[in-house]
Design an enzyme around this catalytic site. Structure first.
Site, PDB file in Angstrom:
ATOM      1  N   HIS A  94       0.793  -1.322   0.082  1.00 53.55           N
ATOM      2  CA  HIS A  94      -0.072  -0.110  -0.045  1.00 53.55           C
ATOM      3  C   HIS A  94       0.817   1.025   0.012  1.00 53.55           C
ATOM      4  CE1 HIS A  94       1.089  -0.536   4.348  1.00 53.55           C
ATOM      5  NE2 HIS A  94       0.825   0.942   4.214  1.00 53.55           N
ATOM      6  N   ASP A 128       0.593   5.283   1.961  1.00 59.25           N
ATOM      7  CA  ASP A 128      -0.052   5.760   3.038  1.00 59.25           C
ATOM      8  C   ASP A 128      -1.250   6.646   2.716  1.00 59.25           C
ATOM      9  OD1 ASP A 128       1.338   4.092   4.622  1.00 59.25           O
ATOM     10  OD2 ASP A 128       2.787   5.682   4.944  1.00 59.25           O
ATOM     11  N   HIS A 176       4.535   0.279   0.142  1.00 63.80           N
ATOM     12  CA  HIS A 176       5.654  -0.615   1.072  1.00 63.80           C
ATOM     13  C   HIS A 176       4.686  -1.639   1.728  1.00 63.80           C
ATOM     14  CE1 HIS A 176       3.809   2.851   3.245  1.00 63.80           C
ATOM     15  NE2 HIS A 176       3.589   2.237   4.353  1.00 63.80           N
ATOM     16  N   ARG A 215       5.980   6.572  13.764  1.00 65.39           N
ATOM     17  CA  ARG A 215       6.040   7.066  12.378  1.00 65.39           C
ATOM     18  C   ARG A 215       5.319   8.430  12.558  1.00 65.39           C
ATOM     19  NH1 ARG A 215       1.690   4.858   8.614  1.00 65.39           N
ATOM     20  NH2 ARG A 215       0.733   6.664   9.250  1.00 65.39           N
TER      21      ARG A 215
END
Length: 312
Positions: free
Chosen positions: A138, A140, A288, A303
């Protein structure tokens, strides 16, 4: 002298693979736009980890403020390699945020667990923890009108084995599509929705209040990178639900084919984490995949995401 007659051709039975199946064979691996001028890096050592994507940066201490020159050189490295890795940085959350803010404002994500700040997402995974965005390719937050420019991820606790992350170069993925598929998707738009991705691990009652906050949006199937100009494939299996103007069966078949492209090893880099390691990736150019193969051990990551612009 009598000429020898050619041997008759051996007849083969008719055989074919499905037309929208997965291509096998050599691929074009073009890391940079044809017009891009490469220059040496002067403020750090860059170690490539794969052919078109992924490089380790050595000689930079991210706990210290960036100079303008260092920020510019890191930005060029990000554009050229799509994801950068920094070993054993051990940044505080505030230093991680400060580094990311050199590329823009930070965004919050109310659908994920927060760390010490609202704009820090914390992934704390053990054997009994709820699943999140693992084991799926996917990009983000493509369900936003302005998906993230990029993200800075740091591993706080690393399992003794497993827990790697992979990134795929979606410009290389686009380059290697057939002419027929490119003709079908150039200029096309697709619908992105947060519900399919989050419904895999979030109960409906938790998602329902966000339906008006995050309505479905349309983005180009092929995005133009705003800096490099590269054409990148911009659909993903977590959030892209259909291609506008196609009937459902045709859209589903084509999207399955496009989703498969991230799975090509030649487009990928795989990173084995150590404690305090940082990955900084360009969300406009990559997808990723976080590998969940480390149970029953714990894996803790934080993150921060950098707000982006509207794809075109």
């Amino acid at each position: 002298m009598t000429a020898t007659a050619p041997a008759p051709a051996t007849a083969l039975r008719a055989a074919r693979v499905p037309g929208d199946g997965f291509h096998e064979g050599p691929r074009v691996l073009r890391r940079l736009p044809d017009t891009w001028e490469e220059r040496p890096y002067e403020l750090f050592r860059l170690v490539p980890l794969a052919r078109t994507i992924g490089a380790r940066i050595e000689g930079v201490d991210l706990s210290r403020p960036l100079t303008g020159a260092l920020r510019a050189e890191l930005d060029r490295a990000l554009l050229e390699w799509k994801v950068l890795f920094f070993r054993a940085q051990h940044l505080t959350a505030d230093r991680q945020r400060a580094f990311a803010r050199h590329w823009g404002e930070l965004e919050t994500n109310p659908l994920l667990a927060a760390g010490s700040r609202a704009d820090v997402v914390r992934f704390d995974k053990g054997d009994t923890a709820n699943p999140t965005f693992e084991n799926v390719w996917h990009a983000d937050v493509t369900f936003r009108e302005r998906p993230a420019l990029g993200a800075v991820l740091q591993l706080r606790e690393v399992p003794p084995s497993g827990g790697d992350t992979l990134w795929a170069d979606m410009a290389a993925a686009y380059d290697n599509l057939s002419r027929e598929v490119k003709d079908r998707i150039d200029g096309a738009y697709a619908v992105h929705d947060f519900i399919p991705g989050f419904a895999r691990f979030t109960p409906p009652e938790r998602l329902a209040p966000f339906q008006e906050v995050f309505p479905p949006v349309e983005h180009p199937v092929v995005r133009t990178h705003p800096v490099t100009g590269r054409r990148t494939l911009f659909v993903n299996a977590s959030f892209t639900t259909r291609i506008v103007g196609m009937d459902r069966d045709e859209s589903d078949r084509l999207l399955r084919h496009l989703f498969q492209q991230a799975h090509v090893p030649e487009y990928q880099v795989r990173f084995r984490w150590g404690p305090g390691d940082i990955a900084f990736w360009d969300n406009r150019a990559t997808q990723h995949y976080a590998v969940n193969d480390y149970g029953p051990h714990r894996r803790v990551a934080e993150r921060v995401a950098i707000a982006g612009d509207r794809p075109y």
